[in-house]
Design a protein around this motif. Sequence first.
Motif, PDB file in Angstrom:
ATOM      1  N   MET A 174       0.832  -1.196   0.000  1.00 33.83           N
ATOM      2  CA  MET A 174       0.000   0.000   0.000  1.00 33.83           C
ATOM      3  C   MET A 174       0.878   1.263   0.000  1.00 33.83           C
ATOM      4  O   MET A 174       0.596   2.218  -0.718  1.00 33.83           O
ATOM      5  N   TYR A 175       1.947   1.237   0.758  1.00 39.48           N
ATOM      6  CA  TYR A 175       2.886   2.360   0.804  1.00 39.48           C
ATOM      7  C   TYR A 175       3.437   2.658  -0.592  1.00 39.48           C
ATOM      8  O   TYR A 175       3.605   3.817  -0.966  1.00 39.48           O
ATOM      9  N   TYR A 176       3.715   1.611  -1.345  1.00 41.17           N
ATOM     10  CA  TYR A 176       4.249   1.774  -2.703  1.00 41.17           C
ATOM     11  C   TYR A 176       3.142   1.840  -3.763  1.00 41.17           C
ATOM     12  O   TYR A 176       3.400   1.678  -4.939  1.00 41.17           O
ATOM     13  N   ASP A 177       1.919   2.084  -3.342  1.00 41.31           N
ATOM     14  CA  ASP A 177       0.773   2.233  -4.233  1.00 41.31           C
ATOM     15  C   ASP A 177       0.538   0.993  -5.107  1.00 41.31           C
ATOM     16  O   ASP A 177       0.168   1.100  -6.272  1.00 41.31           O
ATOM     17  N   ARG A 178       0.741  -0.175  -4.527  1.00 40.97           N
ATOM     18  CA  ARG A 178       0.474  -1.420  -5.244  1.00 40.97           C
ATOM     19  C   ARG A 178      -0.662  -2.198  -4.588  1.00 40.97           C
ATOM     20  O   ARG A 178      -0.905  -3.348  -4.943  1.00 40.97           O
ATOM     21  N   MET A 179      -1.346  -1.550  -3.648  1.00 39.41           N
ATOM     22  CA  MET A 179      -2.511  -2.172  -3.024  1.00 39.41           C
ATOM     23  C   MET A 179      -3.481  -1.086  -2.610  1.00 39.41           C
ATOM     24  O   MET A 179      -3.090  -0.056  -2.061  1.00 39.41           O
ATOM     25  N   SER A 180      -4.729  -1.350  -2.861  1.00 35.17           N
ATOM     26  CA  SER A 180      -5.795  -0.430  -2.493  1.00 35.17           C
ATOM     27  C   SER A 180      -6.051  -0.478  -0.986  1.00 35.17           C
ATOM     28  O   SER A 180      -6.027  -1.538  -0.368  1.00 35.17           O
ATOM     29  N   VAL A 181      -6.326   0.691  -0.413  1.00 34.71           N
ATOM     30  CA  VAL A 181      -6.686   0.739   1.001  1.00 34.71           C
ATOM     31  C   VAL A 181      -7.973  -0.058   1.243  1.00 34.71           C
ATOM     32  O   VAL A 181      -8.150  -0.666   2.295  1.00 34.71           O
ATOM     33  N   TRP A 182      -8.862  -0.093   0.255  1.00 37.08           N
ATOM     34  CA  TRP A 182     -10.113  -0.852   0.378  1.00 37.08           C
ATOM     35  C   TRP A 182      -9.834  -2.355   0.453  1.00 37.08           C
ATOM     36  O   TRP A 182     -10.457  -3.071   1.247  1.00 37.08           O
ATOM     37  N   ALA A 183      -8.908  -2.819  -0.370  1.00 40.08           N
ATOM     38  CA  ALA A 183      -8.548  -4.237  -0.338  1.00 40.08           C
ATOM     39  C   ALA A 183      -7.971  -4.593   1.033  1.00 40.08           C
ATOM     40  O   ALA A 183      -8.344  -5.608   1.632  1.00 40.08           O
ATOM     41  N   LEU A 184      -7.089  -3.739   1.536  1.00 38.39           N
ATOM     42  CA  LEU A 184      -6.498  -3.998   2.851  1.00 38.39           C
ATOM     43  C   LEU A 184      -7.566  -3.968   3.942  1.00 38.39           C
ATOM     44  O   LEU A 184      -7.556  -4.806   4.852  1.00 38.39           O
ATOM     45  N   MET A 185      -8.493  -3.043   3.858  1.00 40.69           N
ATOM     46  CA  MET A 185      -9.552  -2.959   4.866  1.00 40.69           C
ATOM     47  C   MET A 185     -10.403  -4.222   4.874  1.00 40.69           C
ATOM     48  O   MET A 185     -10.741  -4.745   5.948  1.00 40.69           O
ATOM     49  N   ILE A 186     -10.728  -4.751   3.712  1.00 43.94           N
ATOM     50  CA  ILE A 186     -11.508  -5.995   3.630  1.00 43.94           C
ATOM     51  C   ILE A 186     -10.734  -7.134   4.286  1.00 43.94           C
ATOM     52  O   ILE A 186     -11.292  -7.922   5.071  1.00 43.94           O
ATOM     53  N   VAL A 187      -9.445  -7.219   3.982  1.00 42.46           N
ATOM     54  CA  VAL A 187      -8.611  -8.275   4.568  1.00 42.46           C
ATOM     55  C   VAL A 187      -8.590  -8.144   6.087  1.00 42.46           C
ATOM     56  O   VAL A 187      -8.777  -9.123   6.812  1.00 42.46           O
ATOM     57  N   LEU A 188      -8.389  -6.929   6.594  1.00 44.06           N
ATOM     58  CA  LEU A 188      -8.306  -6.729   8.043  1.00 44.06           C
ATOM     59  C   LEU A 188      -9.630  -7.018   8.742  1.00 44.06           C
ATOM     60  O   LEU A 188      -9.644  -7.615   9.826  1.00 44.06           O
ATOM     61  N   VAL A 189     -10.735  -6.610   8.144  1.00 43.46           N
ATOM     62  CA  VAL A 189     -12.049  -6.895   8.750  1.00 43.46           C
ATOM     63  C   VAL A 189     -12.252  -8.403   8.862  1.00 43.46           C
ATOM     64  O   VAL A 189     -12.683  -8.916   9.892  1.00 43.46           O
ATOM     65  N   ARG A 190     -11.915  -9.125   7.797  1.00 41.20           N
ATOM     66  CA  ARG A 190     -12.048 -10.590   7.823  1.00 41.20           C
ATOM     67  C   ARG A 190     -11.170 -11.175   8.927  1.00 41.20           C
ATOM     68  O   ARG A 190     -11.587 -12.047   9.683  1.00 41.20           O
ATOM     69  N   GLU A 191      -9.929 -10.698   9.027  1.00 40.18           N
ATOM     70  CA  GLU A 191      -9.009 -11.250  10.024  1.00 40.18           C
ATOM     71  C   GLU A 191      -9.502 -10.984  11.444  1.00 40.18           C
ATOM     72  O   GLU A 191      -9.442 -11.867  12.301  1.00 40.18           O
ATOM     73  N   PHE A 192     -10.004  -9.773  11.695  1.00 36.96           N
ATOM     74  CA  PHE A 192     -10.542  -9.470  13.020  1.00 36.96           C
ATOM     75  C   PHE A 192     -11.782 -10.313  13.315  1.00 36.96           C
ATOM     76  O   PHE A 192     -11.968 -10.794  14.438  1.00 36.96           O
ATOM     77  N   ALA A 193     -12.646 -10.494  12.322  1.00 36.04           N
ATOM     78  CA  ALA A 193     -13.864 -11.293  12.516  1.00 36.04           C
ATOM     79  C   ALA A 193     -13.515 -12.740  12.850  1.00 36.04           C
ATOM     80  O   ALA A 193     -14.066 -13.323  13.798  1.00 36.04           O
ATOM     81  N   VAL A 194     -12.610 -13.320  12.105  1.00 36.15           N
ATOM     82  CA  VAL A 194     -12.230 -14.713  12.352  1.00 36.15           C
ATOM     83  C   VAL A 194     -11.511 -14.840  13.691  1.00 36.15           C
ATOM     84  O   VAL A 194     -11.745 -15.793  14.439  1.00 36.15           O
ATOM     85  N   ALA A 195     -10.654 -13.876  14.024  1.00 37.40           N
ATOM     86  CA  ALA A 195      -9.986 -13.896  15.330  1.00 37.40           C
ATOM     87  C   ALA A 195     -11.017 -13.824  16.454  1.00 37.40           C
ATOM     88  O   ALA A 195     -10.899 -14.531  17.462  1.00 37.40           O
ATOM     89  N   GLY A 196     -12.047 -12.986  16.270  1.00 38.66           N
ATOM     90  CA  GLY A 196     -13.118 -12.896  17.268  1.00 38.66           C
ATOM     91  C   GLY A 196     -13.858 -14.211  17.420  1.00 38.66           C
ATOM     92  O   GLY A 196     -14.149 -14.647  18.545  1.00 38.66           O
ATOM     93  N   ILE A 197     -14.160 -14.851  16.302  1.00 34.60           N
ATOM     94  CA  ILE A 197     -14.835 -16.156  16.344  1.00 34.60           C
ATOM     95  C   ILE A 197     -13.970 -17.161  17.098  1.00 34.60           C
ATOM     96  O   ILE A 197     -14.463 -17.922  17.945  1.00 34.60           O
ATOM     97  N   ARG A 198     -12.676 -17.153  16.808  1.00 33.03           N
ATOM     98  CA  ARG A 198     -11.771 -18.093  17.479  1.00 33.03           C
ATOM     99  C   ARG A 198     -11.700 -17.818  18.987  1.00 33.03           C
ATOM    100  O   ARG A 198     -11.621 -18.747  19.792  1.00 33.03           O
TER     101      ARG A 198
END
Length: 183
Positions: free
Chosen positions: A81-105
């Motif tokens: 993302m720093y090098y403009d090779r990833m969208s902030v939206w893509a990263l946000m989706i990934v992080l939301v999923r990771e937090f959700a799964v961590a919460g489930i666990r």
Amino acid sequence: MNTANKITMIRVVLVPIFMVLFMIDNVMCHYAALGVFVLASITDAIDGHVARKYNQVTTFGKFVDPLADKVLTTAAFLILMYYDRMSVWALMIVLVREFAVAGIRLVAAGEGKVVAASMWGKLKTVTQMVAIIVAMLLLPIQNTFLGVHPKLISDILIWISVVFTIISGVDYIAKNWNLMEMK
């Protein structure tokens, strides 16, 4: 500490090395960082194999292994993302999923249950690591590559990994919905 957990800890130690190498503004350092990332990614497959084959599955490993994966991929995504090779939206989706799964666990652990990695979760991890590796390989290339701009190739691979991230997140939530019922 058993062998599988030692391998997992190697991945944890490799993350800051990866980040420091990548933050040095030098193409050779970027490729060295990529080598560290690939090595760390390989340890993900090895530690799980060793743990299952030699009956070294531990509570520590169940906690640290997925955490090490998330820290490694998140560090790489932040760099992209720093090098403009990833969208902030893509990263946000990934992080939301990771937090959700961590919460489930966490909820499952509170009830004495373990939420194992699913086939979709493993596929998500593989697609993320492939996208990261290709995006980092193409990062120094500023002109078209095989007739396509490297940023477009990176974007396509990252968004494919995001699709698998969404599918795996929905899968985890659907399979564990009973843990979220209000009592």
